[in-house]
Design an enzyme around this catalytic site. Structure first.
Site, PDB file in Angstrom:
ATOM      1  N   CYS A  53     -58.036  78.142  -3.346  1.00 57.18           N
ATOM      2  CA  CYS A  53     -56.751  78.804  -3.056  1.00 57.18           C
ATOM      3  C   CYS A  53     -56.210  79.489  -4.312  1.00 57.18           C
ATOM      4  O   CYS A  53     -56.216  78.905  -5.396  1.00 57.18           O
ATOM      5  CB  CYS A  53     -55.749  77.764  -2.543  1.00 57.18           C
ATOM      6  SG  CYS A  53     -54.184  78.504  -2.027  1.00 57.18           S
ATOM      7  N   CYS A  57     -49.940  75.640  -6.871  1.00 64.48           N
ATOM      8  CA  CYS A  57     -49.196  74.408  -6.545  1.00 64.48           C
ATOM      9  C   CYS A  57     -49.766  73.245  -7.378  1.00 64.48           C
ATOM     10  O   CYS A  57     -50.940  72.874  -7.197  1.00 64.48           O
ATOM     11  CB  CYS A  57     -49.295  74.103  -5.055  1.00 64.48           C
ATOM     12  SG  CYS A  57     -48.974  75.563  -4.035  1.00 64.48           S
ATOM     13  N   CYS A  60     -51.867  70.214  -5.921  1.00 65.93           N
ATOM     14  CA  CYS A  60     -52.856  70.424  -4.864  1.00 65.93           C
ATOM     15  C   CYS A  60     -54.313  70.415  -5.329  1.00 65.93           C
ATOM     16  O   CYS A  60     -54.679  71.111  -6.286  1.00 65.93           O
ATOM     17  CB  CYS A  60     -52.553  71.730  -4.140  1.00 65.93           C
ATOM     18  SG  CYS A  60     -53.575  71.945  -2.662  1.00 65.93           S
ATOM     19  N   CYS A  97     -53.391  69.801  13.965  1.00 60.22           N
ATOM     20  CA  CYS A  97     -52.857  70.639  12.885  1.00 60.22           C
ATOM     21  C   CYS A  97     -54.003  71.170  12.036  1.00 60.22           C
ATOM     22  O   CYS A  97     -54.734  70.395  11.421  1.00 60.22           O
ATOM     23  CB  CYS A  97     -51.938  69.837  11.985  1.00 60.22           C
ATOM     24  SG  CYS A  97     -50.615  69.008  12.866  1.00 60.22           S
ATOM     25  N   CYS A 128     -50.870  73.212  15.947  1.00 58.53           N
ATOM     26  CA  CYS A 128     -50.096  73.509  14.735  1.00 58.53           C
ATOM     27  C   CYS A 128     -51.047  74.146  13.737  1.00 58.53           C
ATOM     28  O   CYS A 128     -52.225  73.769  13.681  1.00 58.53           O
ATOM     29  CB  CYS A 128     -49.512  72.222  14.154  1.00 58.53           C
ATOM     30  SG  CYS A 128     -48.571  72.502  12.634  1.00 58.53           S
ATOM     31  N   CYS A 188     -42.280  73.500  11.504  1.00 58.34           N
ATOM     32  CA  CYS A 188     -42.575  72.231  10.844  1.00 58.34           C
ATOM     33  C   CYS A 188     -42.408  72.488   9.352  1.00 58.34           C
ATOM     34  O   CYS A 188     -43.168  73.269   8.776  1.00 58.34           O
ATOM     35  CB  CYS A 188     -44.008  71.794  11.164  1.00 58.34           C
ATOM     36  SG  CYS A 188     -44.568  70.356  10.221  1.00 58.34           S
ATOM     37  N   ARG A 260     -41.691  63.133   9.877  1.00 62.98           N
ATOM     38  CA  ARG A 260     -43.062  62.607   9.768  1.00 62.98           C
ATOM     39  C   ARG A 260     -43.295  61.913   8.439  1.00 62.98           C
ATOM     40  O   ARG A 260     -43.112  62.516   7.374  1.00 62.98           O
ATOM     41  CB  ARG A 260     -44.092  63.736   9.957  1.00 62.98           C
ATOM     42  CG  ARG A 260     -45.536  63.181   9.949  1.00 62.98           C
ATOM     43  CD  ARG A 260     -46.575  64.214  10.343  1.00 62.98           C
ATOM     44  NE  ARG A 260     -46.239  64.816  11.597  1.00 62.98           N
ATOM     45  CZ  ARG A 260     -46.023  66.126  11.778  1.00 62.98           C
ATOM     46  NH1 ARG A 260     -46.155  66.951  10.776  1.00 62.98           N
ATOM     47  NH2 ARG A 260     -45.694  66.598  12.962  1.00 62.98           N
TER      48      ARG A 260
END
Ligand code: SAM
Ligand code: DTB
Ligand code: SF4
Length: 346
Positions: A53, A57, A60, A97, A128, A188, A260
């Site tokens: 990616c 972040c 991550c 998801c 999702c 979400c 959640r």
């Protein structure tokens, strides 16, 4: 959802800082007004495109900027997604998801994404996706394909955001959330605790979510899973009591949302998870992997559900606004009848 209270940072922090017993009692009271407290929604995750990616972040495993030892892979085949979703459905998950390590989806991938949504929906599951930033047109196309939910976390407070991620802004995140909302897909959005933030940041994050024009239908609260090779690998652990306080505050501020208890459950005791459910968490990820990291094994979760008298929510099951007409579960109805708090709650 109907119009509701606008929260200030000060009143939300006052709630967070209540004596713990008062906070949990209030959270459980609100929870019972809107949900059956013994039912938990179960979602299953699948990484459909792992690693590589371009975003930075700092928590991550999938950012190409850090050496977490993860090898990047291409977007996986539609057939594989559908067969994995079928297995998840047969094991009790109601929502599937699908996550991709992208800044945003590319045009060349859209047809495959649409086919995944259609295939999973055909299994009778809620769908999702979490694919990074979406423009208005992309959101509309996912809606037409039948997507039920889009996950896009604000992760932390606006003030702390640039300490965690520099390749996009907090405002970028809010723009995608608005595009998702405008398309008619359910939202979400939540965050992570353990990114070096303080309790005020945690509260401010919840204020942003609760004050959106419509609160997110799902609010994932993740506990950081420290990943070796990322800048946050040695981040100090979150005080479990503060984690539970955050769940309780989210429950009170977003009474109709599914909160959640998300990443990080492998690091939590059964007792801590029980306390999170009491504080108003009513959704989890099931299955032994999240996207790239471990999650408790399904038999372990089912054992915990049995010990706590919890049972899985059905797809599309929701009691918001109707505290009594719930599942018809006899045990639950009897408990309600015997509960002196119920008349007050009505
Ligand atoms: N790339 C997409 C995006 O960022 O929106 C979707 C995938 S991303 C992995 C989804 C969310 O997972 C992040 O927003 C973050 O809240 C959570 N997450 C990622 N790594 C995590 C970790 N190590 N511990 C806890 N939560 C994590
Ligand atoms: C969310 O808030 N948590 C999920 C989901 N949304 C996409 C992801 C958790 C990822 C945990 C780390 C991993 O498995 O790599
Ligand atoms: Fe990429 Fe999402 Fe990981 Fe950030 S959280 S690096 S956007 S996969």
């Amino acid at each position: 959802m109907t119009s509701r209270k606008v929260w200030s940072a000060e009143e939300a922090k006052a709630l967070f800082d209540l004596p713990f017993m008062d906070l949990l009692f209030q959270a459980q009271t609100v929870h019972r007004r809107h949900f059956d407290p013994n039912r938990v929604q179960m979602s299953r995750l699948l990484s459909i495109k792992t690693g590589g990616c371009p975003e930075d972040c700092t928590y991550c495993s999938q950012s190409a900027r850090y050496d977490s030892g993860l090898s990047a892979s291409k977007l996986i085949e539609v057939e594989r997604v559908i067969s994995e979703a079928r297995r998840a459905r047969d094991a009790g998950a109601t929502r599937y998801c699908m996550g991709a390590a992208w800044r945003s989806p590319k045009e060349r991938d859209m047809a495959q994404i649409v086919a995944m949504i259609e295939g999973v929906k055909a299994l009778g599951m809620e769908t999702c996706m979490t694919l990074g930033m979406l423009d208005g047109d992309q959101a509309k196309r996912l809606k037409v394909a039948g997507l039920d939910y889009y996950n896009h976390n604000i992760d932390t407070s606006e003030a702390h955001y640039s300490n965690v991620i520099t390749t996009r802004t907090f405002a970028d995140r809010l723009e995608t959330l608005q595009n998702v909302r405008d398309s008619g897909i359910k939202v979400c959005s939540g965050g992570i605790l353990g990114l070096g933030e303080g309790n005020q940041d945690r509260v401010d994050m919840l204020v942003t979510l609760a004050n959106l024009p419509e609160a997110p239908e799902s609010v994932p609260i993740n506990m950081l899973i420290p990943v070796a090779g990322t800048p946050l690998e040695d981040a100090p652990p979150v005080d479990p009591i503060d984690f539970v306080r955050t769940i309780a505050t989210a429950r009170i501020m977003m009474p109709q949302s599914h909160v959640r208890l998300s990443a990080g459950r492998t690091g939590m005791s059964d007792e801590m998870q029980a306390m999170c459910f009491f504080a108003g968490a009513n959704s989890i990820f099931v299955g032994d992997t999240l996207l790239t990291k471990d999650n408790p094994a399904e038999d372990q979760d089912m054992l915990l559900f049995t010990r706590l008298g919890l049972s899985p929510m059905q797809a599309h099951e929701h009691f918001a606004g109707d505290p009594v007409a719930d599942t018809g579960d006899a045990r639950r109805q009897a408990a309600r009848a015997a509960d002196p708090a119920i008349p007050v709650l009505r």
